[in-house]
Scaffold this motif. Structure first.
Motif, PDB file in Angstrom:
ATOM      1  N   LEU A 211      -4.482  -5.392   0.893  1.00 48.06           N
ATOM      2  CA  LEU A 211      -4.513  -7.205   0.616  1.00 48.06           C
ATOM      3  C   LEU A 211      -5.448  -7.606  -0.768  1.00 48.06           C
ATOM      4  CD1 LEU A 211      -3.892  -8.479   4.120  1.00 48.06           C
ATOM      5  CD2 LEU A 211      -1.883  -7.909   2.367  1.00 48.06           C
ATOM      6  N   GLY A 212      -6.662  -7.152  -0.512  1.00 45.08           N
ATOM      7  CA  GLY A 212      -8.096  -7.958  -0.514  1.00 45.08           C
ATOM      8  C   GLY A 212      -8.371  -8.521  -0.311  1.00 45.08           C
ATOM      9  N   GLU A 267       5.888   1.828   3.733  1.00 45.89           N
ATOM     10  CA  GLU A 267       6.354   1.417   2.637  1.00 45.89           C
ATOM     11  C   GLU A 267       4.952   0.345   2.343  1.00 45.89           C
ATOM     12  OE1 GLU A 267       5.816   0.845  -1.006  1.00 45.89           O
ATOM     13  OE2 GLU A 267       7.122   1.694  -0.059  1.00 45.89           O
ATOM     14  N   PRO A 268       3.597   0.623   1.560  1.00 45.48           N
ATOM     15  CA  PRO A 268       2.748  -0.316   1.431  1.00 45.48           C
ATOM     16  C   PRO A 268       3.050  -1.355   0.424  1.00 45.48           C
ATOM     17  CG  PRO A 268       2.013   2.193   0.305  1.00 45.48           C
ATOM     18  CD  PRO A 268       3.519   2.436   0.912  1.00 45.48           C
ATOM     19  N   GLU A 269       3.818  -1.144  -0.571  1.00 45.85           N
ATOM     20  CA  GLU A 269       4.114  -1.826  -1.333  1.00 45.85           C
ATOM     21  C   GLU A 269       5.236  -3.004  -0.345  1.00 45.85           C
ATOM     22  OE1 GLU A 269       3.013  -0.833  -5.620  1.00 45.85           O
ATOM     23  OE2 GLU A 269       4.215  -0.265  -4.692  1.00 45.85           O
ATOM     24  N   ARG A 270       4.937  -4.351  -0.374  1.00 47.34           N
ATOM     25  CA  ARG A 270       5.586  -5.556   0.761  1.00 47.34           C
ATOM     26  C   ARG A 270       5.004  -6.188   1.122  1.00 47.34           C
ATOM     27  NH1 ARG A 270       2.996  -1.961   4.702  1.00 47.34           N
ATOM     28  NH2 ARG A 270       2.658  -3.371   6.612  1.00 47.34           N
ATOM     29  N   VAL A 271       5.730  -7.099   1.005  1.00 51.60           N
ATOM     30  CA  VAL A 271       5.751  -8.738   1.557  1.00 51.60           C
ATOM     31  C   VAL A 271       5.125  -8.643   2.602  1.00 51.60           C
ATOM     32  CG1 VAL A 271       6.094 -11.369   1.580  1.00 51.60           C
ATOM     33  CG2 VAL A 271       6.859  -9.632  -0.380  1.00 51.60           C
ATOM     34  N   ILE A 272       3.408  -9.098   3.237  1.00 49.48           N
ATOM     35  CA  ILE A 272       3.054  -9.642   3.775  1.00 49.48           C
ATOM     36  C   ILE A 272       2.892 -10.957   4.272  1.00 49.48           C
ATOM     37  CG2 ILE A 272       0.511  -8.993   5.424  1.00 49.48           C
ATOM     38  CD1 ILE A 272       2.600  -7.184   4.895  1.00 49.48           C
ATOM     39  N   VAL A 287       1.949 -12.535   0.972  1.00 52.66           N
ATOM     40  CA  VAL A 287       1.088 -12.265  -0.269  1.00 52.66           C
ATOM     41  C   VAL A 287       1.614 -11.061   0.222  1.00 52.66           C
ATOM     42  CG1 VAL A 287      -1.221 -10.370  -0.142  1.00 52.66           C
ATOM     43  CG2 VAL A 287      -0.173 -12.348   1.477  1.00 52.66           C
ATOM     44  N   ARG A 288       2.291 -10.548  -1.199  1.00 47.74           N
ATOM     45  CA  ARG A 288       2.876  -9.055  -1.949  1.00 47.74           C
ATOM     46  C   ARG A 288       1.884  -7.890  -1.682  1.00 47.74           C
ATOM     47  NH1 ARG A 288       7.580  -8.358  -3.456  1.00 47.74           N
ATOM     48  NH2 ARG A 288       8.048  -9.987  -3.419  1.00 47.74           N
ATOM     49  N   ALA A 289       1.529  -7.456  -0.708  1.00 50.80           N
ATOM     50  CA  ALA A 289       0.405  -6.164  -0.595  1.00 50.80           C
ATOM     51  C   ALA A 289       0.675  -4.899  -1.542  1.00 50.80           C
ATOM     52  CB  ALA A 289       0.879  -5.757   0.643  1.00 50.80           C
ATOM     53  N   THR A 290      -0.191  -4.937  -2.156  1.00 52.94           N
ATOM     54  CA  THR A 290       0.137  -3.417  -3.156  1.00 52.94           C
ATOM     55  C   THR A 290      -0.525  -2.183  -2.365  1.00 52.94           C
ATOM     56  OG1 THR A 290      -0.029  -2.429  -5.601  1.00 52.94           O
ATOM     57  CG2 THR A 290      -2.212  -3.317  -4.209  1.00 52.94           C
TER      58      THR A 290
END
Length: 302
Positions: A211-212, A267-272, A287-290
């Motif tokens: 998320l950062g 899947e890491p790239e998903r909406v949180i 949050v659209r995680a990467t």
């Protein structure tokens, strides 16, 4: 001590636009430990994160270039391959699993100002770092060493037990009297992923949602301390001071629950979905995680 002879200095310069330079600086210095028959150097990963150039420092006038073999986000380890044989003994690998609190320990750093000192294990527990990092078992020792980064923790037999990561003010743990010390990542985490690190440069657990946000845990609350620039959290409108109440519907009162909920699934790239409290008002952030590994800057070509 034979094991101390296996400890070397590590000096790294990160790529100029590395995101990690804000927290770690562009030039980083620490230690590493020679392991195995092929002379790989085990160190703490943040020293070589987004590195443009890495050197192994043996003495003031003896520096050997090295390449990064692996950076493992999940464990925190880094592996280096010196480009010239070091001709140093490798450290025998031990295990922290059966380590008793009264067993004498030693901390060894390498490089130009190599140092060796006694240490005492004061606790062994899970550790959650503010930079979206968690391990289920970490070693905490006293007295604190400021040259802890990548230093080796050894038992009386000279076996390597851990790699130095941090100075902490709560070596005894939360709810206990404050005691400065160091946190070490146990080498027990290396053996299950070693072949994977050699082959892929990371373990599969390093592919995880990012998320950062730098978060802290205070009195049963997870609060945002810092939001990384150009990060998914910044794009979603997260702000320092936000109190994170829920992540994907799961209540969070500590960093461990927050991280494990964030990283669950394949899947890491998903909406949180984050439910936060800001100034007493609840807000929902999507949050659209990467994939964290995809955000890391790579060294430029020769």
């Amino acid at each position: 001590m034979r094991a101390h002879a296996a400890v070397v200095g590590v000096r790294a310069t990160a790529v100029e636009d590395a995101r990690s330079n804000d927290n770690l600086g562009r030039v980083r210095e620490g230690s590493g430990v020679v392991i195995g028959a092929d002379g790989l150097v085990l160190t703490i990963g943040y020293l070589i994160l987004e590195a443009q150039q890495v050197d192994v420092v043996l003495e003031a006038d003896r520096v050997v270039p090295a390449r990064v073999v692996a950076y493992d986000l999940a464990s925190g380890f880094g592996l280096l391959q010196p480009l010239v044989p070091l001709r140093l003994p490798s450290a025998p690998m031990g295990s922290a699993a059966g380590l008793s609190p009264d067993e004498p320990l030693m901390v060894a750093s390498g490089g130009e100002e190599a140092n060796l000192s006694l240490a005492h294990l004061v606790s062994r527990r899970a550790f959650s770092g503010y930079w979206e990092y968690h391990i289920d078992s970490a070693l905490f020792t006293t007295p604190p060493r400021t040259d802890h980064s990548g230093a080796g923790l050894f038992n009386a037999k000279g076996e390597l037990l851990g790699i130095g990561s941090l100075v902490v003010m709560d070596a005894l743990g939360q709810g206990e009297p404050g005691l400065p010390g160091n946190m070490f990542v146990p080498v027990d985490l290396l053996e299950p992923i070693y072949d994977e690190l050699r082959a892929r440069g990371m373990s599969r657990h390093s592919r995880r949602a990012w998320l950062g946000v730098n978060c802290v845990e205070v009195d049963g609350q997870v609060r945002v301390a810092r939001v990384a620039s150009d990060s998914p959290a910044e794009a979603a409108g997260a702000l320092p001071g936000d109190h994170i109440l829920r992540i994907d519907g799961t209540p969070v009162a500590d960093l461990e629950r927050f991280y494990k909920t964030l990283w669950r699934g394949s899947e890491p790239e998903r909406v949180i979905t984050l439910l936060v409290s800001r100034g007493g008002v609840e807000k929902t952030l999507r949050v659209r995680a990467t994939d964290r590994m995809k955000t890391l800057r790579q060294p430029t070509g020769i």
